[in-house]
Write a protein that holds these residues in place. Structure first.
Motif, PDB file in Angstrom:
ATOM      1  N   ILE A   1       0.689  -1.082  -0.025  1.00 41.73           N
ATOM      2  CA  ILE A   1       0.066  -0.034  -0.012  1.00 41.73           C
ATOM      3  C   ILE A   1       0.964   1.577   0.791  1.00 41.73           C
ATOM      4  CG2 ILE A   1       0.072  -0.022   2.384  1.00 41.73           C
ATOM      5  CD1 ILE A   1      -2.650   0.669  -0.018  1.00 41.73           C
ATOM      6  N   SER A   2       1.851   1.140   0.540  1.00 42.71           N
ATOM      7  CA  SER A   2       2.867   2.634   0.021  1.00 42.71           C
ATOM      8  C   SER A   2       3.782   2.613  -0.998  1.00 42.71           C
ATOM      9  CB  SER A   2       4.207   2.390   1.256  1.00 42.71           C
ATOM     10  OG  SER A   2       3.875   2.168   2.896  1.00 42.71           O
ATOM     11  N   ASN A   3       3.616   1.578  -1.527  1.00 47.63           N
ATOM     12  CA  ASN A   3       4.020   2.352  -2.901  1.00 47.63           C
ATOM     13  C   ASN A   3       2.943   2.598  -3.762  1.00 47.63           C
ATOM     14  OD1 ASN A   3       6.478   1.182  -2.464  1.00 47.63           O
ATOM     15  ND2 ASN A   3       6.916  -0.357  -3.244  1.00 47.63           N
ATOM     16  N   TRP A   4       1.875   1.517  -3.507  1.00 48.11           N
ATOM     17  CA  TRP A   4       0.723   2.371  -4.017  1.00 48.11           C
ATOM     18  C   TRP A   4       0.400   3.920  -3.726  1.00 48.11           C
ATOM     19  CZ3 TRP A   4      -3.921   3.852  -2.646  1.00 48.11           C
ATOM     20  CH2 TRP A   4      -5.101   3.648  -4.160  1.00 48.11           C
ATOM     21  N   MET A   5       0.440   4.017  -2.588  1.00 44.79           N
ATOM     22  CA  MET A   5      -0.013   5.442  -2.692  1.00 44.79           C
ATOM     23  C   MET A   5       1.259   6.448  -2.771  1.00 44.79           C
ATOM     24  SD  MET A   5      -2.933   5.727  -0.381  1.00 44.79           S
ATOM     25  CE  MET A   5      -2.770   6.924   0.232  1.00 44.79           C
ATOM     26  N   GLU A   6       2.350   6.356  -3.073  1.00 46.77           N
ATOM     27  CA  GLU A   6       2.916   6.734  -3.926  1.00 46.77           C
ATOM     28  C   GLU A   6       2.681   6.907  -5.467  1.00 46.77           C
ATOM     29  OE1 GLU A   6       7.156   5.541  -3.071  1.00 46.77           O
ATOM     30  OE2 GLU A   6       6.906   5.969  -0.067  1.00 46.77           O
ATOM     31  N   GLN A   7       2.367   6.004  -6.274  1.00 49.96           N
ATOM     32  CA  GLN A   7       2.243   6.006  -7.336  1.00 49.96           C
ATOM     33  C   GLN A   7       1.015   6.891  -7.582  1.00 49.96           C
ATOM     34  OE1 GLN A   7       2.119   1.583  -8.684  1.00 49.96           O
ATOM     35  NE2 GLN A   7       3.790   1.104  -8.012  1.00 49.96           N
ATOM     36  N   ILE A   8       0.102   6.889  -6.711  1.00 52.22           N
ATOM     37  CA  ILE A   8      -1.504   7.413  -6.683  1.00 52.22           C
ATOM     38  C   ILE A   8      -1.479   8.625  -6.901  1.00 52.22           C
ATOM     39  CG2 ILE A   8      -3.941   7.603  -5.963  1.00 52.22           C
ATOM     40  CD1 ILE A   8      -2.828   4.783  -7.753  1.00 52.22           C
ATOM     41  N   TYR A   9      -0.469   9.186  -5.952  1.00 51.07           N
ATOM     42  CA  TYR A   9      -0.151  10.639  -5.525  1.00 51.07           C
ATOM     43  C   TYR A   9       0.548  11.119  -7.102  1.00 51.07           C
ATOM     44  CZ  TYR A   9       3.152  14.891  -4.845  1.00 51.07           C
ATOM     45  OH  TYR A   9       3.941  16.120  -4.987  1.00 51.07           O
ATOM     46  N   LEU A  10       1.626  10.705  -7.561  1.00 51.36           N
ATOM     47  CA  LEU A  10       2.080  11.501  -8.786  1.00 51.36           C
ATOM     48  C   LEU A  10       1.059  11.317 -10.048  1.00 51.36           C
ATOM     49  CD1 LEU A  10       5.479   8.682  -8.917  1.00 51.36           C
ATOM     50  CD2 LEU A  10       5.093  11.183  -8.805  1.00 51.36           C
ATOM     51  N   SER A  11       0.333  10.158 -10.424  1.00 54.27           N
ATOM     52  CA  SER A  11      -1.063  10.285 -11.531  1.00 54.27           C
ATOM     53  C   SER A  11      -2.071  10.728 -11.065  1.00 54.27           C
ATOM     54  CB  SER A  11      -0.498   8.766 -11.412  1.00 54.27           C
ATOM     55  OG  SER A  11      -1.577   7.222 -10.155  1.00 54.27           O
ATOM     56  N   HIS A  12      -2.376  10.930  -9.777  1.00 57.09           N
ATOM     57  CA  HIS A  12      -2.972  11.733  -9.604  1.00 57.09           C
ATOM     58  C   HIS A  12      -3.551  12.456  -8.438  1.00 57.09           C
ATOM     59  CE1 HIS A  12      -5.063   7.827 -11.345  1.00 57.09           C
ATOM     60  NE2 HIS A  12      -5.262   8.092 -11.575  1.00 57.09           N
ATOM     61  N   GLY A  13      -2.790  13.419  -7.778  1.00 59.43           N
ATOM     62  CA  GLY A  13      -2.225  14.061  -6.818  1.00 59.43           C
ATOM     63  C   GLY A  13      -1.594  15.310  -7.248  1.00 59.43           C
ATOM     64  N   ALA A  14      -0.186  14.913  -7.625  1.00 61.34           N
ATOM     65  CA  ALA A  14       0.754  15.808  -7.844  1.00 61.34           C
ATOM     66  C   ALA A  14       0.232  16.909  -9.085  1.00 61.34           C
ATOM     67  CB  ALA A  14       1.718  15.356  -8.682  1.00 61.34           C
ATOM     68  N   LEU A  15      -0.485  16.482  -9.584  1.00 57.42           N
ATOM     69  CA  LEU A  15      -0.759  17.907 -10.510  1.00 57.42           C
ATOM     70  C   LEU A  15      -2.023  19.084  -9.458  1.00 57.42           C
ATOM     71  CD1 LEU A  15      -1.600  19.187 -12.594  1.00 57.42           C
ATOM     72  CD2 LEU A  15      -2.872  18.481 -13.368  1.00 57.42           C
ATOM     73  N   LEU A  16      -2.796  18.630  -8.739  1.00 54.25           N
ATOM     74  CA  LEU A  16      -4.135  19.214  -8.071  1.00 54.25           C
ATOM     75  C   LEU A  16      -2.728  20.230  -6.430  1.00 54.25           C
ATOM     76  CD1 LEU A  16      -6.207  20.540  -7.120  1.00 54.25           C
ATOM     77  CD2 LEU A  16      -6.829  18.962  -5.970  1.00 54.25           C
ATOM     78  N   ALA A  17      -2.681  19.242  -6.405  1.00 57.27           N
ATOM     79  CA  ALA A  17      -1.492  19.545  -4.973  1.00 57.27           C
ATOM     80  C   ALA A  17      -1.076  20.837  -5.167  1.00 57.27           C
ATOM     81  CB  ALA A  17      -0.133  18.829  -4.221  1.00 57.27           C
ATOM     82  N   LYS A  18       0.523  21.062  -6.851  1.00 53.44           N
ATOM     83  CA  LYS A  18       1.149  21.657  -6.676  1.00 53.44           C
ATOM     84  C   LYS A  18       0.736  23.288  -7.457  1.00 53.44           C
ATOM     85  CE  LYS A  18       5.058  18.820  -6.796  1.00 53.44           C
ATOM     86  NZ  LYS A  18       6.256  18.168  -8.593  1.00 53.44           N
ATOM     87  N   SER A  19      -0.538  22.829  -8.057  1.00 54.67           N
ATOM     88  CA  SER A  19      -1.415  23.616  -8.718  1.00 54.67           C
ATOM     89  C   SER A  19      -1.925  24.544  -7.519  1.00 54.67           C
ATOM     90  CB  SER A  19      -2.775  23.248  -9.524  1.00 54.67           C
ATOM     91  OG  SER A  19      -2.266  22.880 -10.432  1.00 54.67           O
ATOM     92  N   CYS A  20      -2.224  24.213  -6.611  1.00 61.16           N
ATOM     93  CA  CYS A  20      -3.048  24.614  -5.168  1.00 61.16           C
ATOM     94  C   CYS A  20      -1.855  25.879  -4.423  1.00 61.16           C
ATOM     95  CB  CYS A  20      -3.521  24.129  -3.769  1.00 61.16           C
ATOM     96  SG  CYS A  20      -5.497  23.115  -4.916  1.00 61.16           S
ATOM     97  N   GLN A  21      -0.438  25.329  -4.633  1.00 58.92           N
ATOM     98  CA  GLN A  21       0.648  25.779  -3.711  1.00 58.92           C
ATOM     99  C   GLN A  21       0.644  27.245  -4.784  1.00 58.92           C
ATOM    100  OE1 GLN A  21       4.288  23.691  -3.516  1.00 58.92           O
ATOM    101  NE2 GLN A  21       5.093  24.944  -3.051  1.00 58.92           N
ATOM    102  N   ALA A  22       0.980  26.438  -6.375  1.00 61.08           N
ATOM    103  CA  ALA A  22       1.122  27.674  -7.004  1.00 61.08           C
ATOM    104  C   ALA A  22      -0.004  28.209  -7.101  1.00 61.08           C
ATOM    105  CB  ALA A  22       1.075  27.162  -8.521  1.00 61.08           C
ATOM    106  N   ALA A  23      -1.176  28.934  -6.837  1.00 58.98           N
ATOM    107  CA  ALA A  23      -2.421  29.267  -6.748  1.00 58.98           C
ATOM    108  C   ALA A  23      -1.328  30.850  -5.890  1.00 58.98           C
ATOM    109  CB  ALA A  23      -3.478  29.115  -6.276  1.00 58.98           C
ATOM    110  N   MET A  24      -1.611  30.330  -4.434  1.00 60.83           N
ATOM    111  CA  MET A  24      -0.664  30.294  -3.415  1.00 60.83           C
ATOM    112  C   MET A  24       0.292  30.861  -3.515  1.00 60.83           C
ATOM    113  SD  MET A  24      -2.719  29.830  -0.983  1.00 60.83           S
ATOM    114  CE  MET A  24      -4.243  29.872  -2.677  1.00 60.83           C
ATOM    115  N   GLU A  25       1.385  31.348  -4.052  1.00 59.40           N
ATOM    116  CA  GLU A  25       2.021  31.949  -4.842  1.00 59.40           C
ATOM    117  C   GLU A  25       1.949  33.031  -5.777  1.00 59.40           C
ATOM    118  OE1 GLU A  25       5.673  32.805  -5.945  1.00 59.40           O
ATOM    119  OE2 GLU A  25       5.527  32.105  -3.979  1.00 59.40           O
TER     120      GLU A  25
END
Length: 393
Positions: free
Chosen positions: A238-262
């Motif tokens: 499950i740990s590796n699975w979560m890392e993979q899912i973050y890359l393919s499903h979470g990174a874009l939104l997470a970094k876009s939210c941070q970019a909005a604050m920037e």
């Protein structure tokens, strides 16, 4: 080879068998937000949130989608009618999106932008550029986020010609569909990159660009566990699975939210909280989508993914030997398994309940990050999104 070409080469098509025994290739599902909640509550949450940010986010990409270039592409895509090319389903979703989740990433970016408001260090003279409490640059960022997501969605729909069946459609049409998918996906991505440059913020460019790399890497990991690689029974954990899912499903939104604050010149702490909200909310949403086929009788067996969270957790609990035995019990002739039988075995274990617990854990983490924002309608809307994706009937 460019990142996009690398991601395209990794893409494979989803192939469903019309019979009860589905092929191993049925373990991948694509959707506009990696699955969706179909409950009425979800539709109301999204509708209310759209009112808060000023306009329906389904119009965010309208300028690009109605351009002459994409209009010409749309005319060409009509030639695929009568085939099973996945580009058709993607195109239909833009027109007939009844679940109100087509622009979810952009909506979250707008909501968190309004929840944070202008920074204390921001010159008040720039606040005239705000509409409904959101800077124009943040709205542009929301559009860019959606364009990137849509581009990859289109690219991931490229079919593997070697896996085609006669019922899928003529070979020439399927090859033509692949060309259209590449062309339209590249066009959307080019527009996103152009808009990103116009924001004239080096850190924002770095953040969003790195999320594109994360997407490609995540898609590569997903493809490395396709059945054709003979590794679909690997115990990835499950740990590796979560890392993979973050890359393919979470990174874009997470970094876009941070970019909005920037873009609003918020400090690093606020940026970190925004990033964490996007990350945990995305993971919670993906977990919700993975759980639905196991608790919602309306889902067909073809929507079950052997790489979903309940399955991965189920393997962790019972061990590899027991999992292989369950696969053997469900296996029929050839490379076919009875997914219904396998689903029942998974539901009888702890995988589904553990996935629900994990979904709520990430939901709680997302809610914790919102405490740094002052109470407001936008913050409440962000909380309601989390409540909606962590509620199971």
């Amino acid at each position: 080879m460019s990142l996009i070409q690398y991601g395209l080469r990794s893409a494979r098509c989803l192939r469903y068998s019309p019979c009860r025994a589905s092929s191993y290739c049925a373990n991948r599902r694509f959707s506009l937000f990696s699955g969706s909640s179909t409950a009425p509550q979800w539709s109301k949450v999204v509708s209310d949130a759209e009112k808060i940010v000023g306009y329906p986010t389904s119009f965010m990409s309208l300028r690009c989608l109605l351009s002459d270039e994409l209009s010409n592409i749309a005319m060409q895509v009509r030639k695929l009618v009568g085939t099973k090319h996945p580009l058709l389903n993607t195109a239909r979703a833009f027109v007939y999106d009844s679940r109100n989740n087509l622009q979810m990433r952009g909506l979250v970016v707008l909501l968190i932008s309004k929840a944070a408001g202008p920074s204390k260090a921001e010159d008040n003279s720039f606040q005239h550029d705000m509409i409904s409490g959101i800077y124009a640059s943040q709205r542009n960022l929301a559009e860019i986020t959606e364009l990137i997501h849509t581009a990859f969605l289109v690219h991931r729909g490229i079919v593997n010609i070697r896996d085609l069946k006669s019922c899928d459609g003529p070979l020439r049409d399927m090859q033509f569909g692949n060309k259209m998918a590449i062309l339209s996906g590249d066009f959307l991505l080019a527009n996103a990159c152009s808009g990103l440059a116009q924001l004239q913020n080096t850190k924002v460019v770095e953040l969003v660009s790195s999320s594109i790399g994360d997407l490609v890497q995540g898609i590569y990991y997903e493809n490395s566990y396709l059945p054709e690689k003979k590794t679909f029974t690997d115990d990835i954990g499950i740990s590796n699975w979560m890392e993979q899912i973050y890359l393919s499903h979470g990174a874009l939104l997470a970094k876009s939210c941070q970019a909005a604050m920037e873009l609003a010149k918020h400090d690093s702490e606020i940026q970190s909280m925004a990033f964490k909200y996007g990350k945990h909310m995305s993971l919670s949403y993906k977990l919700n989508a993975d759980i639905q086929p196991f608790i919602n009788g309306k889902h067909s067996e073809s929507s079950i993914s052997l790489n979903s969270a309940p399955v991965v957790l189920h393997q962790d609990f019972i061990g590899r030997e027991a999992w292989m035995e369950e696969i053997k019990q469900a296996q029929l002739k050839g490379n076919l398994i009875d997914l219904t039988k396998l689903q029942e075995a998974i539901k009888a274990g702890k995988g589904v309940t553990s996935a629900i617990d994990l979904c709520r854990y990430h939901g709680d983490k997302a809610l914790e990050t919102l405490r740094c924002f002052p109470p407001s309608e936008a913050r409440s809307a962000l909380e309601n999104i989390v409540y909606a994706v962590t509620k199971f009937s």
